[in-house]
Design a protein around this motif. Structure first.
Motif, PDB file in Angstrom:
ATOM      1  N   ASP A 234       5.813   5.751   2.939  1.00  0.00           N
ATOM      2  CA  ASP A 234       5.831   6.378   4.262  1.00  0.00           C
ATOM      3  C   ASP A 234       4.406   6.743   4.655  1.00  0.00           C
ATOM      4  N   ASP A 235       4.251   7.398   5.771  1.00  0.00           N
ATOM      5  CA  ASP A 235       2.921   7.708   6.305  1.00  0.00           C
ATOM      6  C   ASP A 235       2.065   8.520   5.342  1.00  0.00           C
ATOM      7  N   ASP A 236       2.685   9.387   4.541  1.00  0.00           N
ATOM      8  CA  ASP A 236       1.922  10.205   3.597  1.00  0.00           C
ATOM      9  C   ASP A 236       1.318   9.373   2.468  1.00  0.00           C
ATOM     10  N   ASP A 237       1.842   8.187   2.212  1.00  0.00           N
ATOM     11  CA  ASP A 237       1.350   7.325   1.139  1.00  0.00           C
ATOM     12  C   ASP A 237       0.196   6.421   1.582  1.00  0.00           C
ATOM     13  N   ILE A 238      -0.043   6.345   2.871  1.00  0.00           N
ATOM     14  CA  ILE A 238      -1.035   5.427   3.410  1.00  0.00           C
ATOM     15  C   ILE A 238      -2.425   6.059   3.390  1.00  0.00           C
ATOM     16  N   ILE A 239      -3.382   5.282   2.876  1.00  0.00           N
ATOM     17  CA  ILE A 239      -4.785   5.681   2.846  1.00  0.00           C
ATOM     18  C   ILE A 239      -5.484   4.923   3.967  1.00  0.00           C
ATOM     19  N   ILE A 240      -6.266   5.636   4.779  1.00  0.00           N
ATOM     20  CA  ILE A 240      -6.990   5.007   5.891  1.00  0.00           C
ATOM     21  C   ILE A 240      -8.481   5.114   5.603  1.00  0.00           C
TER      22      ILE A 240
ATOM     23  N   ALA B   3      -3.881   1.205   3.860  1.00  0.00           N
ATOM     24  CA  ALA B   3      -3.426   0.609   2.612  1.00  0.00           C
ATOM     25  C   ALA B   3      -2.653   1.624   1.777  1.00  0.00           C
ATOM     26  N   VAL B   4      -1.881   1.106   0.829  1.00  0.00           N
ATOM     27  CA  VAL B   4      -1.239   1.946  -0.181  1.00  0.00           C
ATOM     28  C   VAL B   4      -1.897   1.615  -1.517  1.00  0.00           C
ATOM     29  N   GLU B   5      -1.940   2.610  -2.394  1.00  0.00           N
ATOM     30  CA  GLU B   5      -2.681   2.463  -3.644  1.00  0.00           C
ATOM     31  C   GLU B   5      -1.752   2.336  -4.838  1.00  0.00           C
ATOM     32  N   VAL B   6      -2.070   1.398  -5.729  1.00  0.00           N
ATOM     33  CA  VAL B   6      -1.420   1.301  -7.029  1.00  0.00           C
ATOM     34  C   VAL B   6      -2.516   1.095  -8.071  1.00  0.00           C
ATOM     35  N   LYS B   7      -2.261   1.593  -9.283  1.00  0.00           N
ATOM     36  CA  LYS B   7      -3.274   1.546 -10.331  1.00  0.00           C
ATOM     37  C   LYS B   7      -2.757   0.842 -11.574  1.00  0.00           C
ATOM     38  N   THR B   8      -3.680   0.179 -12.250  1.00  0.00           N
ATOM     39  CA  THR B   8      -3.447  -0.334 -13.589  1.00  0.00           C
ATOM     40  C   THR B   8      -4.461   0.356 -14.489  1.00  0.00           C
ATOM     41  N   GLU B   9      -4.489  -0.006 -15.754  1.00  0.00           N
ATOM     42  CA  GLU B   9      -5.430   0.624 -16.673  1.00  0.00           C
ATOM     43  C   GLU B   9      -6.876   0.395 -16.270  1.00  0.00           C
ATOM     44  N   ASP B  10      -7.176  -0.771 -15.700  1.00  0.00           N
ATOM     45  CA  ASP B  10      -8.561  -1.107 -15.393  1.00  0.00           C
ATOM     46  C   ASP B  10      -8.866  -1.295 -13.911  1.00  0.00           C
ATOM     47  N   SER B  11      -7.858  -1.170 -13.037  1.00  0.00           N
ATOM     48  CA  SER B  11      -8.084  -1.453 -11.616  1.00  0.00           C
ATOM     49  C   SER B  11      -7.299  -0.511 -10.716  1.00  0.00           C
ATOM     50  N   ILE B  12      -7.857  -0.308  -9.531  1.00  0.00           N
ATOM     51  CA  ILE B  12      -7.155   0.370  -8.453  1.00  0.00           C
ATOM     52  C   ILE B  12      -7.002  -0.656  -7.337  1.00  0.00           C
ATOM     53  N   TYR B  13      -5.765  -0.903  -6.944  1.00  0.00           N
ATOM     54  CA  TYR B  13      -5.495  -1.858  -5.878  1.00  0.00           C
ATOM     55  C   TYR B  13      -5.129  -1.101  -4.610  1.00  0.00           C
ATOM     56  N   LEU B  14      -5.815  -1.433  -3.520  1.00  0.00           N
ATOM     57  CA  LEU B  14      -5.467  -0.924  -2.201  1.00  0.00           C
ATOM     58  C   LEU B  14      -4.847  -2.095  -1.448  1.00  0.00           C
ATOM     59  N   VAL B  15      -3.540  -2.022  -1.244  1.00  0.00           N
ATOM     60  CA  VAL B  15      -2.801  -3.119  -0.626  1.00  0.00           C
ATOM     61  C   VAL B  15      -2.649  -2.808   0.860  1.00  0.00           C
ATOM     62  N   LYS B  16      -3.182  -3.701   1.689  1.00  0.00           N
ATOM     63  CA  LYS B  16      -3.136  -3.496   3.134  1.00  0.00           C
ATOM     64  C   LYS B  16      -1.701  -3.387   3.616  1.00  0.00           C
ATOM     65  N   VAL B  17      -1.476  -2.437   4.486  1.00  0.00           N
ATOM     66  CA  VAL B  17      -0.150  -2.169   5.038  1.00  0.00           C
ATOM     67  C   VAL B  17       0.116  -3.119   6.202  1.00  0.00           C
ATOM     68  N   SER B  18       1.327  -3.699   6.212  1.00  0.00           N
ATOM     69  CA  SER B  18       1.755  -4.549   7.327  1.00  0.00           C
ATOM     70  C   SER B  18       3.271  -4.666   7.274  1.00  0.00           C
ATOM     71  N   SER B  19       3.855  -5.174   8.347  1.00  0.00           N
ATOM     72  CA  SER B  19       5.308  -5.381   8.345  1.00  0.00           C
ATOM     73  C   SER B  19       5.693  -6.429   7.319  1.00  0.00           C
TER      74      SER B  19
END
Length: 100
Positions: A28-34, A45-61
């Protein structure tokens, strides 16, 4: 730690799995990083992390649809580069079934 901005067209099964685990009911809107990228374009984007990386996945329909289709392996497939794609024919059938 490596930081990577990812468009839905470049999603891998690993990143899609992380998104589905972190946001099982969708984001939802609270999860989105601008933020502004190096071209001074505003990115959501929304953020997900692994042990060695931070992924910012662009938000779209399309991202929302891909995440909601993650459980349905018949609709999702991988292209030659290993990125998640949506089988357009199966996607249209799934949308038709939802409308019924």
């Amino acid at each position: 730690m490596r930081r990577v901005i990812v468009d839905y067209k470049k999603l891998t099964p690993e990143i899609l799995g992380l998104l589905s685990e972190k946001f099982p009911d969708g984001y939802d809107d609270d999860d989105i990083i601008i933020f502004d990228n190096h071209r001074n374009e505003t990115i959501e984007a929304v953020e997900v992390k692994t042990e060695d990386s931070i992924y910012l996945v662009k938000v779209s329909s399309r991202l929302r649809y891909t995440m909601s289709s993650y459980e349905n392996a018949d609709v999702l497939a991988l292209n030659d580069t290993g990125h998640v794609i949506i089988n357009e024919d199966l996607k249209n059938e799934a949308i038709d079934e939802e409308e019924e």
